[in-house]
Design an enzyme around this catalytic site. Structure first.
Site, PDB file in Angstrom:
ATOM      1  N   ASP A 102       0.823  -1.207   0.000  1.00 35.02           N
ATOM      2  CA  ASP A 102       0.000   0.000   0.000  1.00 35.02           C
ATOM      3  C   ASP A 102       0.862   1.264   0.000  1.00 35.02           C
ATOM      4  O   ASP A 102       1.472   1.602   1.010  1.00 35.02           O
ATOM      5  CB  ASP A 102      -0.909  -0.040   1.236  1.00 35.02           C
ATOM      6  CG  ASP A 102      -1.761   1.193   1.395  1.00 35.02           C
ATOM      7  OD1 ASP A 102      -1.967   1.916   0.396  1.00 35.02           O
ATOM      8  OD2 ASP A 102      -2.247   1.435   2.520  1.00 35.02           O
ATOM      9  N   ASP A 287      -2.152   5.366  -5.488  1.00 36.49           N
ATOM     10  CA  ASP A 287      -2.294   4.516  -4.308  1.00 36.49           C
ATOM     11  C   ASP A 287      -2.535   3.063  -4.699  1.00 36.49           C
ATOM     12  O   ASP A 287      -3.620   2.702  -5.146  1.00 36.49           O
ATOM     13  CB  ASP A 287      -3.446   5.037  -3.451  1.00 36.49           C
ATOM     14  CG  ASP A 287      -3.552   4.326  -2.119  1.00 36.49           C
ATOM     15  OD1 ASP A 287      -2.687   3.491  -1.812  1.00 36.49           O
ATOM     16  OD2 ASP A 287      -4.512   4.605  -1.378  1.00 36.49           O
TER      17      ASP A 287
END
Length: 402
Positions: A102, A287
């Site tokens: 992430d 992201d």
């Protein structure tokens, strides 16, 4: 290891976790295979769960800063939609965990055997047992990340962490409180943040920074490939370089616009031939932990109006599936170059859905200043454009994926 067994009712409720391939090592960089699994949202949709009611009861599962933390992590990832996971090892000998890589966060955390049985979600995940590791070192500091109405809470520990064949000594979160939703249905065990040190809760040095400090990588970069197919071989993360087998042409680089975040400036969003938004510039974060493209509510409504989409329920815009071939392209101006998604890139079709409606992979997300407003380019974008994150030059590179 004394791991908790999944209750029989949970086995019947959930699909079995998939077995992950082991990372393979090369002389110049490290590959971590990723697998693609149904997101929590897809599982709930197929079971006929009312997402409107769920959102009202449980909140939106987007991470926000811990109230006890002195830093300000970027508020980004919606784990309800996450699909891509890889495998790491923690401890000596390694205990295996499936994690999200992430870029919107910077901490590593996994569930702990010390998680209370009151938290049913812990019972279906791999749990870290410190007493089984000869390299474990106690820390004990509190660790908390909030998610909407819930939170992930535990304490910090230190142990050996192996990622793609590279082992570092790492401080990470042992989670003892794990919310039922979305983690009861999630196939991943934890999160490995690939963000910057300033984003880390508790002032912890991120895993990738520890890897960089060893000087073992060919370049101070990592890259992400997400397969556009529906099969389980979902892609890969490459540490120290990129894989030309998965992209074509050259990378186009855009410098980050905010120190210590994978954030860049977007100079336009177009639907068809019309530029609707961001001509004066908008902040956008790339992201890897988010599945969709997110935009401020007011901006998203303009896009949906241009597409002729309707809001079916909270966080879901739909069109009739028969309209998909005629929908216009959506383009994002990054670094003076247009990155274009066709309707097949941004529309989701669920085969078991009976109402003949297709969901758009774009969501509203309103983040107040000073962090926001901000857009998010998640897996919907990365599937089309192979993405390289360059820490040495503080930039992000994009190339057409293949």
């Amino acid at each position: 290891m004394d791991r908790r067994r999944m209750p029989l009712w949970a086995l019947l409720l959930l699909w079995s976790p998939c077995t992950f391939s082991l990372p393979t090592r090369t002389a110049t960089f490290e590959r971590i295979p990723l697998k693609k699994m149904p997101s929590v949202r897809e599982i709930l949709e197929e079971r006929g769960v009312d997402m409107t009611r769920l959102s009202a009861e449980w909140g939106v599962f987007t991470k926000r800063p811990s109230l006890t933390n002195l830093t300000s992590p970027v508020v980004l990832t919606n784990y309800l939609n996450t699909q891509y996971y890889g495998e790491i090892g923690i401890g000596t000998p390694p205990q295996t965990f499936k994690v999200i890589f992430d870029t919107g966060s910077a901490n590593l955390w996994v569930p702990s055997t010390k998680c209370s049985r009151l938290y049913l979600a812990c019972g279906i995940h791999s749990l870290y047992e410190s007493s089984d590791s000869s390299s474990y070192m106690e820390n004990g500091s509190d660790f908390t990340i909030h998610y909407g109405s819930g939170r992930v809470k535990g304490f910090l520990s230190q142990d050996s962490v192996t990622v793609g064949g590279i082992t570092v000594t790492q401080t990470f979160g042992e989670v003892t409180e794990l919310p039922l939703i979305p983690f009861m249905l999630a196939k991943f065990d934890g999160v490995l943040g690939m963000g910057f040190p300033a984003q880390a809760v508790g002032g912890v040095t991120p895993v990738f920074d520890h890897i960089l400090s060893q000087g073992v990588l060919k370049e101070e970069v990592f890259s992400v490939y997400y397969n556009r197919g529906s099969h389980l071989l979902g892609g890969e993360v490459v540490l120290g370089g990129s894989d030309p087998q998965h992209y074509q042409g050259n990378f186009h680089y855009v410098s980050i616009s905010k120190t210590d975040s994978w954030q860049i400036t977007m100079k336009g969003v177009s639907v068809g031939s019309s530029t609707l938004l961001c001509e004066e510039g908008c902040a956008v974060v790339v992201d890897t932990g988010s599945s969709f493209i997110s935009a401020p509510t007011s901006s998203l409504k303009l896009i949906m109006q241009a597409l002729g989409a309707k809001e079916k329920r909270i966080e879901e815009y739909v069109v009739n599936c028969s309209q998909v071939p005629t929908l216009p392209d959506i383009s994002f101006d990054l670094g003076g170059r247009a990155y274009t998604l066709s309707s097949t890139d941004y529309v989701l079709q669920y085969p078991n859905r009976r109402d003949k409606l297709c969901t758009l992979a774009l969501h509203a997300m309103d983040i107040p200043p000073p962090t926001g407003p901000v857009w998010v380019l998640g897996a919907t974008f990365i599937r089309k454009f192979y993405t390289e994150f360059d820490r040495h030059n503080n930039r992000i590179g994009f190339a057409l994926a293949r």
